[in-house]
Motif scaffolding. Structure first.
Motif, short mmCIF file in Angstrom:
data_model
loop_
_atom_site.label_atom_id
_atom_site.label_comp_id
_atom_site.label_asym_id
_atom_site.label_seq_id
_atom_site.Cartn_x
_atom_site.Cartn_y
_atom_site.Cartn_z
N ALA A 615 0.81 -1.22 0.00
CA ALA A 615 0.00 0.00 0.00
C ALA A 615 0.84 1.27 0.00
N GLN A 616 2.13 1.14 0.30
CA GLN A 616 2.98 2.33 0.48
C GLN A 616 3.00 3.23 -0.75
N VAL A 617 3.36 2.68 -1.90
CA VAL A 617 3.46 3.48 -3.13
C VAL A 617 2.09 3.96 -3.61
N PRO A 618 1.08 3.07 -3.69
CA PRO A 618 -0.25 3.57 -4.09
C PRO A 618 -0.77 4.68 -3.20
N MET A 619 -0.51 4.56 -1.88
CA MET A 619 -0.97 5.61 -0.97
C MET A 619 -0.39 6.96 -1.35
N LEU A 620 0.92 6.99 -1.62
CA LEU A 620 1.56 8.26 -2.00
C LEU A 620 1.01 8.77 -3.33
N TRP A 621 0.76 7.85 -4.27
CA TRP A 621 0.17 8.26 -5.54
C TRP A 621 -1.21 8.88 -5.31
N TYR A 622 -2.00 8.26 -4.47
CA TYR A 622 -3.35 8.77 -4.21
C TYR A 622 -3.28 10.14 -3.52
N VAL A 623 -2.41 10.26 -2.51
CA VAL A 623 -2.30 11.52 -1.78
C VAL A 623 -1.85 12.64 -2.70
N TYR A 624 -0.77 12.38 -3.44
CA TYR A 624 -0.26 13.42 -4.33
C TYR A 624 -1.22 13.66 -5.50
N GLY A 625 -1.90 12.61 -5.94
CA GLY A 625 -2.88 12.79 -7.01
C GLY A 625 -4.00 13.72 -6.59
N ALA A 626 -4.47 13.53 -5.34
CA ALA A 626 -5.53 14.41 -4.83
C ALA A 626 -5.05 15.84 -4.72
N VAL A 627 -3.82 16.04 -4.21
CA VAL A 627 -3.27 17.39 -4.06
C VAL A 627 -3.08 18.03 -5.44
N ILE A 628 -2.57 17.28 -6.40
CA ILE A 628 -2.33 17.81 -7.75
C ILE A 628 -3.64 18.24 -8.40
N ILE A 629 -4.66 17.39 -8.32
CA ILE A 629 -5.94 17.72 -8.95
C ILE A 629 -6.55 18.98 -8.34
N LEU A 630 -6.51 19.08 -7.01
CA LEU A 630 -7.09 20.25 -6.36
C LEU A 630 -6.28 21.52 -6.65
N CYS A 631 -4.96 21.38 -6.75
CA CYS A 631 -4.13 22.54 -7.10
C CYS A 631 -4.42 22.99 -8.53
N LEU A 632 -4.61 22.05 -9.43
CA LEU A 632 -4.94 22.40 -10.82
C LEU A 632 -6.28 23.11 -10.90
N ILE A 633 -7.24 22.62 -10.10
CA ILE A 633 -8.55 23.27 -10.08
C ILE A 633 -8.44 24.67 -9.50
N SER A 634 -7.63 24.80 -8.44
CA SER A 634 -7.51 26.09 -7.76
C SER A 634 -6.75 27.11 -8.59
N PHE A 635 -5.54 26.74 -9.05
CA PHE A 635 -4.67 27.70 -9.74
C PHE A 635 -4.89 27.72 -11.25
N ARG A 636 -5.45 26.63 -11.79
CA ARG A 636 -5.62 26.49 -13.24
C ARG A 636 -4.28 26.71 -13.94
N SER A 637 -3.24 26.12 -13.33
CA SER A 637 -1.89 26.30 -13.85
C SER A 637 -1.05 25.09 -13.50
N VAL A 638 -0.43 24.50 -14.52
CA VAL A 638 0.46 23.36 -14.28
C VAL A 638 1.71 23.83 -13.54
N LYS A 639 2.20 25.02 -13.91
CA LYS A 639 3.41 25.55 -13.27
C LYS A 639 3.18 25.76 -11.77
N ALA A 640 2.04 26.33 -11.42
CA ALA A 640 1.74 26.56 -10.01
C ALA A 640 1.64 25.24 -9.26
N THR A 641 1.04 24.24 -9.88
CA THR A 641 0.90 22.93 -9.24
C THR A 641 2.28 22.30 -8.99
N ILE A 642 3.17 22.40 -9.97
CA ILE A 642 4.53 21.87 -9.80
C ILE A 642 5.23 22.58 -8.65
N ALA A 643 5.08 23.91 -8.59
CA ALA A 643 5.76 24.69 -7.56
C ALA A 643 5.30 24.31 -6.16
#
Length: 773
Positions: A615-643
């Motif tokens: 579960a270790q690797v999938p958990m990190l994928w899920y956590v970061y996936g959720a953060v990335i999606i919400l950052c993209l929705i919030s900032f509407r910017s790939v650069k901001a999400t990476i930062a």
């Protein structure tokens, strides 16, 4: 548009809003007052794992892994005296009548099933080790000693040096008196009051270990968490006051964050959940996250007051400014924690629910209620008079990280740190790194009892059982055939011999072991005959008298366990033994004879370790996936999400490296910390970057935009990172080892995530937004 409409509603109906929040807090506060500690053995194991399916399938025949061991020791080092045997019998009888103990499996020298067999002139003789007419005089004690040696109990039920004797049993999952789930914490307390305190004296010492006792000791230590919570609140309040210099504004974020904890506990109780001792630290994390967002709100309000806004105007403007970044940050936390539900272990699922509920309510208590309450505050002249540019020289220096030369240095150092962290993180072990209970300190009573039992007995409590199933369509379920097959018994014997020579295996026993001993007895005790008979009638003779209560065979001998006693339950020991079992299984298993993993305490740990690793690797994928999606929705910017995300990933990797350095294994209790760390760290980055992007869109240069972001948010980010780190650093004095470990990891994450937001994030932004320099 939505934010403006919500702002108008909240600030137009302030009294109603406060009244509704007060009513909810009173109701949930009552619910929270009834919450209880809830610990269950089955919550800590992955019941759907392959090993655990075998464990559950055969638990009725061979017992489970939720055992209790009581070693009764004579302080003078010799058990053969009347006082000792009286105490041993009393402990046996007392354990027998404790609710939740499987009475059919209570085992000691006084058990009727504890018998000896010897070879005499007329054949075999035997009987109970302690006869019915036992009298604890010199002759009687000598007779018992001889029977113990004949039964081969030295090292198993009696200590190697005759200083102790063992009473053991397995626990039921439900309390037969109430029909409810067994309360491990209450049972542990009963063992203390009704066994240890009752029978321990100046001549006899009592040593108790087992899952229920360990959880009980953890729960006892967890009571100190309330004290650490109070200390953290005091430290936080002091730091907030130093930051704001206003008593009322100090109380406000503290009170709203405590309200979030009350809502969390109240909803948990309403949903039928208790609070597991292993997740009792989550309410503090909710408080910490709440304070972090609360200080951001107070800081923003203060800035508006300095600019000449009235209290209501400042609060209204701050609500509009922070609702989106704060809401996105908290939603990222909530969704990130909910991803832990994908891990099929009960305690982690409960932790996911506990954490996500707590973080979700912060949106209401700290982003909705706090600005409404603050709008009633009459900001005094001294607060208004504080210079708005008092830290401009600091922000100006920090904004230089966006200069090309400084950016290059920062990113190179970050890359080197990540490389080092990644290499060290590959050495992180899955499972416990030390003997004893890792949740408790080495000098704790429980671990000292564990070390004594391990040292004085030839067998350990870290038992791993390989279940041997015989599959033959010609077998009659009511007749025992499999013990009569030399080929089958010999295969089991070879499998056992191979495993008994694996490093970390202390000893091993199976039906074939006992059959060889009995065969020796049938041949005048000559050791040359200690082998498996080659014909069926002799095999029947060697196994017929072995009862199912020994745990070496089932009713028709179609299932037989090979019992391995491990030296410890360290991650590397279990991994080595499991690997050897799988290798032997691949070579020796046939269509008729199946070697199945696993049962016993170490078997449960092996399944749990494999579930955590999977579960270790999938958990990190899920956590970061959720953060990335919400950052993209919030900032509407790939650069901001990476930062935002990249510094979090670096810190997570460094946290795993720190776990390796501190010898903290990845277990059920430590794995969620990585997800919690990501959730805590994302807040800093979102607040800083949301302000930076707003200034960039106004046409400011990147350096000036970062300067303005620091001016607006820098004080709050630096303050919360430092304050929360100081708060959890006090956990170093906890009676619980796992709380000490969590304190170190969280202190690291609070500080380094904060540094990542104010150093790495702007350096990345300098590269990503090159044109805006």
């Amino acid at each position: 548009m939505f934010v403006k409409s919500l702002e108008k509603f909240l600030f137009k109906q302030r009294a109603i809003v406060i009244g509704v929040f007060t009513a909810i807090t009173l109701v949930l506060g009552y619910q929270a007052s009834n919450i209880h500690l809830d610990a269950s053995f089955n919550k800590n194991i992955p019941l759907n794992h392959e090993y655990m399916k075998t464990y559950v399938k055969h638990s009725d025949d061979f017992g489970g892994a939720n055992s209790i061991y009581i070693s009764v020791c004579d302080k003078n080092g010799d058990i053969f005296n009347p006082e000792f045997f009286e105490s041993l019998k009393s402990v046996h009888d007392q354990l027998f009548f404790i609710p939740g103990v499987n009475r059919t499996l209570v085992s000691s020298l006084y058990s009727p099933s504890t018998r000896f067999i010897e070879v005499v002139e007329d054949g075999f003789a035997g009987g109970p080790v302690i006869p019915a007419d036992f009298n604890a005089d010199k002759a009687g004690l000598q007779k018992v000693k001889q029977n113990i040696e004949k039964a081969g109990l030295i090292g198993r039920m009696v200590a190697d040096d005759y200083s102790c004797a063992m009473v053991s049993s397995q626990l039921l999952e439900t309390n037969p008196e109430t029909g409810e789930k067994l309360d491990s914490i209450a049972l542990a307390q009963q063992l203390e009051t009704e066994v240890r305190e009752k029978f321990e004296n100046d001549k006899i010492s009592i040593h108790i270990i087992g899952f229920a006792k360990m959880i009980g000791d953890v729960a006892s230590g967890a009571k100190d968490v309330v004290l650490f919570f109070a200390v953290a609140i005091v430290i936080t309040a002091l730091m907030v006051w130093i930051f704001i210099r206003s008593t009322v504004l100090t109380i406000l974020p503290i009170a709203c964050s405590i309200m979030a904890v009350i809502w969390q506990l109240g909803m948990l109780n309403s949903l039928g959940f208790g609070l597991d001792p292993m997740s009792i630290l989550v309410p503090f994390l909710v408080f910490a996250i709440g304070v972090s967002h609360g200080v951001q709100m107070i800081n923003s309000i203060g800035k508006r007051v300095h600019e000449g806004f009235s209290a209501k105007q400042a609060c209204s403007a701050s609500f509009c400014t922070l609702l989106i970044p704060g809401g996105i940050a908290l939603m990222s936390d909530t969704v990130g924690f909910l991803t832990l539900l994908t891990i099929d272990i009960g305690i982690i699922k409960e932790l996911a629910i506990t954490a996500s509920l707590g973080v979700a309510v912060i949106i209401f208590t700290n982003l909705f209620l706090m600005p409404v309450l603050a709008s009633y505050i009459d900001f005094d002249k001294r607060f208004k008079a504080l210079p708005a540019d008092s830290h401009d020289h600091l922000w100006e220096k920090m904004s230089r990280v966006t200069k090309p030369k400084n950016t290059a240095i920062i990113l190179v150092i970050t890359a080197l740190l990540y490389g080092f962290g990644w290499m060290k993180s590959q050495e992180m072990k899955i499972g416990d790194m030390k003997a004893g209970a890792p949740s408790l300190h080495e000098d704790s009573r429980y671990n000292q009892d564990t070390f004594l039992i391990t040292d004085r007995y030839a067998i350990s409590t870290d038992i791993l059982k390989v279940i041997v199933e015989i599959h033959d369509d010609n077998l009659d379920d009511d007749i025992a055939y499999d013990c009569t097959s030399h080929a089958t018994m010999d295969l089991i014997d070879q499998f056992q011999w191979r495993l008994s020579n694996v490093q970390g295996v202390q000893s091993a026993i199976s039906l074939s072991t006992v059959a060889k001993v009995v065969n020796t007895g049938y041949n005048e005790g000559n050791l040359k005959w200690r082998s498996l008979p080659r014909n069926s009638s002799s095999l029947v003779q060697s196994t017929a008298r072995i009862e199912t209560s020994t745990g070496l065979l089932n009713r028709n001998c179609s299932v037989m366990p090979i019992i391995l006693f491990l030296e410890d339950h360290k991650a590397e020991t279990i991994e080595r033994v499991i690997s050897s079992i799988k290798a032997a299984k691949a070579e020796m298993e046939t269509e008729q004879v199946k070697f199945l993993l696993a049962s016993g305490a170490a078997g449960v740990m092996a399944a749990t370790n494999e579930a955590v690793e999977a579960a270790q690797v999938p958990m990190l994928w899920y956590v970061y996936g959720a953060v990335i999606i919400l950052c993209l929705i919030s900032f509407r910017s790939v650069k901001a999400t990476i930062a935002v995300v990249l510094p979090l990933f670096v810190v997570s990797t460094l946290a795993q490296a720190l776990m390796t350095y501190l010898e903290i294994g990845l277990t059920v209790s430590t794995m969620p910390v990585i997800a919690l760390g990501v959730g805590i760290g994302v807040d800093y980055g979102i607040y800083i970057l949301s302000t930076m992007i707003g200034e960039l869109r106004k046409g400011n240069t990147l350096t000036h935009s970062y300067f303005l972001a620091l001016k607006e948010r820098g004080s709050a980010v630096l303050f919360t990172g430092l304050t929360l780190a100081i708060g959890v650093s006090t956990w170093a004095f906890s009676a619980l080892k796992f709380q000490v470990d969590m304190g170190v990891l969280l202190t690291f994450m609070f500080l380094v995530n904060m540094l990542g937001a104010v150093i790495i994030l702007p350096a990345l932004a300098s590269v990503l937004w090159r044109k805006e320099k």
